[in-house]
Scaffold this active site. Structure first.
Site, PDB file in Angstrom:
ATOM      1  N   ARG A 195     105.534  17.189  53.818  1.00  0.00           N
ATOM      2  CA  ARG A 195     104.856  15.923  53.581  1.00  0.00           C
ATOM      3  C   ARG A 195     103.687  16.153  52.633  1.00  0.00           C
ATOM      4  O   ARG A 195     103.505  17.246  52.099  1.00  0.00           O
ATOM      5  CB  ARG A 195     104.362  15.321  54.904  1.00  0.00           C
ATOM      6  CG  ARG A 195     103.367  16.190  55.665  1.00  0.00           C
ATOM      7  CD  ARG A 195     102.963  15.527  56.967  1.00  0.00           C
ATOM      8  NE  ARG A 195     101.958  16.290  57.698  1.00  0.00           N
ATOM      9  CZ  ARG A 195     101.393  15.889  58.825  1.00  0.00           C
ATOM     10  NH1 ARG A 195     101.743  14.733  59.365  1.00  0.00           N
ATOM     11  NH2 ARG A 195     100.476  16.625  59.430  1.00  0.00           N
ATOM     12  N   THR A 197     100.214  17.088  51.141  1.00  0.00           N
ATOM     13  CA  THR A 197      99.267  18.144  51.509  1.00  0.00           C
ATOM     14  C   THR A 197      97.966  18.071  50.723  1.00  0.00           C
ATOM     15  O   THR A 197      97.034  18.820  51.016  1.00  0.00           O
ATOM     16  CB  THR A 197      99.876  19.533  51.247  1.00  0.00           C
ATOM     17  OG1 THR A 197     100.138  19.677  49.844  1.00  0.00           O
ATOM     18  CG2 THR A 197     101.153  19.733  52.050  1.00  0.00           C
ATOM     19  N   TRP A 208     105.881  22.859  38.124  1.00  0.00           N
ATOM     20  CA  TRP A 208     107.055  22.112  37.675  1.00  0.00           C
ATOM     21  C   TRP A 208     107.253  22.217  36.172  1.00  0.00           C
ATOM     22  O   TRP A 208     108.395  22.279  35.701  1.00  0.00           O
ATOM     23  CB  TRP A 208     106.936  20.645  38.105  1.00  0.00           C
ATOM     24  CG  TRP A 208     107.178  20.446  39.564  1.00  0.00           C
ATOM     25  CD1 TRP A 208     106.289  20.052  40.514  1.00  0.00           C
ATOM     26  CD2 TRP A 208     108.411  20.666  40.265  1.00  0.00           C
ATOM     27  NE1 TRP A 208     106.878  20.012  41.744  1.00  0.00           N
ATOM     28  CE2 TRP A 208     108.185  20.376  41.625  1.00  0.00           C
ATOM     29  CE3 TRP A 208     109.688  21.077  39.868  1.00  0.00           C
ATOM     30  CZ2 TRP A 208     109.168  20.476  42.591  1.00  0.00           C
ATOM     31  CZ3 TRP A 208     110.688  21.175  40.836  1.00  0.00           C
ATOM     32  CH2 TRP A 208     110.426  20.886  42.174  1.00  0.00           C
ATOM     33  N   ARG A 269     107.434   7.992  40.861  1.00  0.00           N
ATOM     34  CA  ARG A 269     107.936   9.358  40.646  1.00  0.00           C
ATOM     35  C   ARG A 269     109.458   9.450  40.637  1.00  0.00           C
ATOM     36  O   ARG A 269     110.006  10.349  40.007  1.00  0.00           O
ATOM     37  CB  ARG A 269     107.377  10.295  41.726  1.00  0.00           C
ATOM     38  CG  ARG A 269     105.894  10.562  41.599  1.00  0.00           C
ATOM     39  CD  ARG A 269     105.475  11.704  42.495  1.00  0.00           C
ATOM     40  NE  ARG A 269     104.045  11.966  42.383  1.00  0.00           N
ATOM     41  CZ  ARG A 269     103.420  12.926  43.061  1.00  0.00           C
ATOM     42  NH1 ARG A 269     104.110  13.699  43.903  1.00  0.00           N
ATOM     43  NH2 ARG A 269     102.123  13.113  42.911  1.00  0.00           N
ATOM     44  N   CYS A 369      99.467  26.315  47.656  1.00  0.00           N
ATOM     45  CA  CYS A 369      99.303  25.598  48.927  1.00  0.00           C
ATOM     46  C   CYS A 369     100.329  26.159  49.890  1.00  0.00           C
ATOM     47  O   CYS A 369     101.507  26.252  49.563  1.00  0.00           O
ATOM     48  CB  CYS A 369      99.515  24.104  48.710  1.00  0.00           C
ATOM     49  SG  CYS A 369     100.093  23.170  50.142  1.00  0.00           S
ATOM     50  N   CYS A 372     103.304  23.818  50.837  1.00  0.00           N
ATOM     51  CA  CYS A 372     104.142  23.597  49.655  1.00  0.00           C
ATOM     52  C   CYS A 372     104.932  24.850  49.337  1.00  0.00           C
ATOM     53  O   CYS A 372     106.110  24.791  48.964  1.00  0.00           O
ATOM     54  CB  CYS A 372     103.278  23.211  48.452  1.00  0.00           C
ATOM     55  SG  CYS A 372     102.106  21.893  48.782  1.00  0.00           S
TER      56      CYS A 372
END
Length: 462
Positions: A195, A197, A208, A269, A369, A372
């Site tokens: 979810r 963060t 990315w 997104r 993270c 993540c």
């Protein structure tokens, strides 16, 4: 004098009308902007979904696959999602072995990638049962490592379950360091859901950007072969799924710890880009094909955690999923891999794409993270496992008899399938209503602009 007074009175009335019109427009805009998020975030959207389901936005065959969108949505709702939801909660599939401290091979620490001492307590394999008996939750020092964001830190609580080790086998599609037991720790996935963060900004974007620019071919392009397009679509589909989960469980108000859906983020997104939704469906069917192709292997695997009843239930759930008659009848071969890697350049192309995916796997160590990084590593390993199953290690087509998987690969594969299943379900149920809400939001802003133009034109003439 009288005419002047009348003229001034008329001019003043016009300005009064303009002011009232402006107030009315701004009130309408405020109501619209307040209503849309409230519908999107607090569940009233469910009432709108049922009407939208009669007119699906996506129909026909999923590109490069052997199933259509309607069949995928129906099977996912009736068969796959309920089974997967039960499966990932079992003791075997809820624990994942992972290296959580950063060792980025591509660029130096930029202040976002946390130090080893700030990460998860590392427990050697020989000490693993003891760590289960002594649950350990994250400390304040761990929160400092996550920039004070508790939602970004991994909850390390474990229970008294134990595992029997599986053989460690190299996967040519993923980074090799995941087999190093001295650097690994077990994490309960149920305590660490995927979810929001708070991990955003240049560091997150660089991950990315590197995945797409350094490892994925420039797509779409007429010069790309089928295999290169498939790699891009897999990464795009995974990216879409991750974005959907962030938006589906979003921290709306940090002060009150209020969580809910952020449909605006999801629309921006994913949903407003049809190719991203299509790639999500493609990735889901690709991974589903890998699971069904490895059915014999997965049926015979040892799901041993020391809890006899739970282990029997896990094996039963696996069989129910793999051999469901509805799935076998409606979509027996979700994706056909038989035509890939053909011709003289096939082996060379396969090695090239393997190396690209290995780089993507290694990039997960650069994620700044913990949560993540956890879900990035798990899902990339799951995708690498699907590639390993469909394009077996010895290079021979359909040589599933020689397949060998690590326990961690099986856990990652099934959890990835569940993540994709949830994303597809969310797009199917919420997507149409989200489109309407966002289109209404845009329409309200267009109306405001047009109203302001008319008012300005009227004022100019007076």
């Amino acid at each position: 004098m009288e005419k002047t007074a009348i003229k001034k009175k008329g001019w003043g009335a016009r300005w009064l009308w303009m002011v009232m019109a402006l107030v009315a427009v701004f009130v309408a805009m405020a109501v619209s902007s307040r209503t849309s998020p409230r519908i999107a975030l607090f569940g009233a959207i469910d009432r709108a979904c049922k009407c939208a389901r009669g007119t699906p936005k996506y129909s026909g065959m999923v590109e490069d696959c052997c199933c259509d969108y309607e069949t995928v949505d129906h099977l996912n709702e009736e068969v796959l999602n309920p089974s997967l939801q039960e499966l990932v909660k079992t003791p075997f599939f809820r624990y994942f072995k992972v290296k959580l401290w950063c060792d980025c091979p591509f660029w130096p620490d930029d202040g976002m990638c946390r130090l080893r001492d700030c990460s998860v307590c590392e427990c050697p394999e020989s000490e693993f049962p003891e760590s289960f008996k002594k649950p350990h939750r994250f400390s304040m020092n761990d929160l400092v490592c996550q920039e004070g964001k508790p939602q970004a830190a991994v909850d390390r609580t474990l229970d008294s379950k134990a595992f029997r080790g599986w053989t460690e086998i190299d996967n040519p599609w993923t980074n090799d360091d995941e087999t190093d037991n001295d650097e690994m720790t077990y994490v309960n996935l149920q305590l660490n859901p995927e979810r929001y963060t708070g991990y955003t900004g240049p560091s997150a974007r660089r991950i990315w950007d590197s995945v797409y620019s350094e490892n994925c071919p420039k797509y779409p392009s007429q010069e790309l072969c089928q295999e290169e397009k498939i790699l891009y679509k897999l990464i795009s589909g995974l990216h879409s799924s991750i974005s959907i989960h962030i938006a589906a469980e979003y921290l709306l108000d940090e002060a009150t710890n209020l969580w809910g859906q952020n449909l605006t983020l999801m629309y921006d997104r994913v949903l407003k880009y049809p190719d991203r939704v299509r790639n999500l469906y493609f990735t889901f069917l690709f991974v589903l094909r890998a699971v069904t192709k490895a059915a014999d292997y997965l049926e015979q695997a040892e799901y041993d955690t020391g809890n006899y009843n739970e282990d029997l239930r896990t094996q039963s759930l696996i069989k129910q999923l793999l051999y469901n008659p509805k799935l076998q009848a409606a979509c027996p071969i979700p994706f056909d891999e038989a035509n890939l890697w053909k011709g003289q350049s096939g082996p060379e192309l396969k090695q090239k794409i393997q190396q690209q995916f290995r780089n993507i796997s290694a990039l997960m160590d650069c994620v700044g993270c913990e949560k993540c990084r956890l879900w990035g590593k798990l899902q990339v390993l799951g995708l690498g496992t699907a590639l390993k199953i469909l394009f077996s290690v010895d290079g021979q087509e359909n040589s599933i008899q020689t397949l060998q998987l690590q326990r961690n690969e099986v856990i990652a594969l099934m959890n990835l399938l569940n993540r994709l299943s949830e994303s597809v379900k969310f797009v199917h149920e919420v997507g149409p209503a989200a489109d309407r809400i966002m289109e209404g939001h845009f329409s309200a802003h267009t109306t405001l602009i047009n109203s302001l133009k008319r008012i300005w034109s009227f004022a100019s003439k007076t």
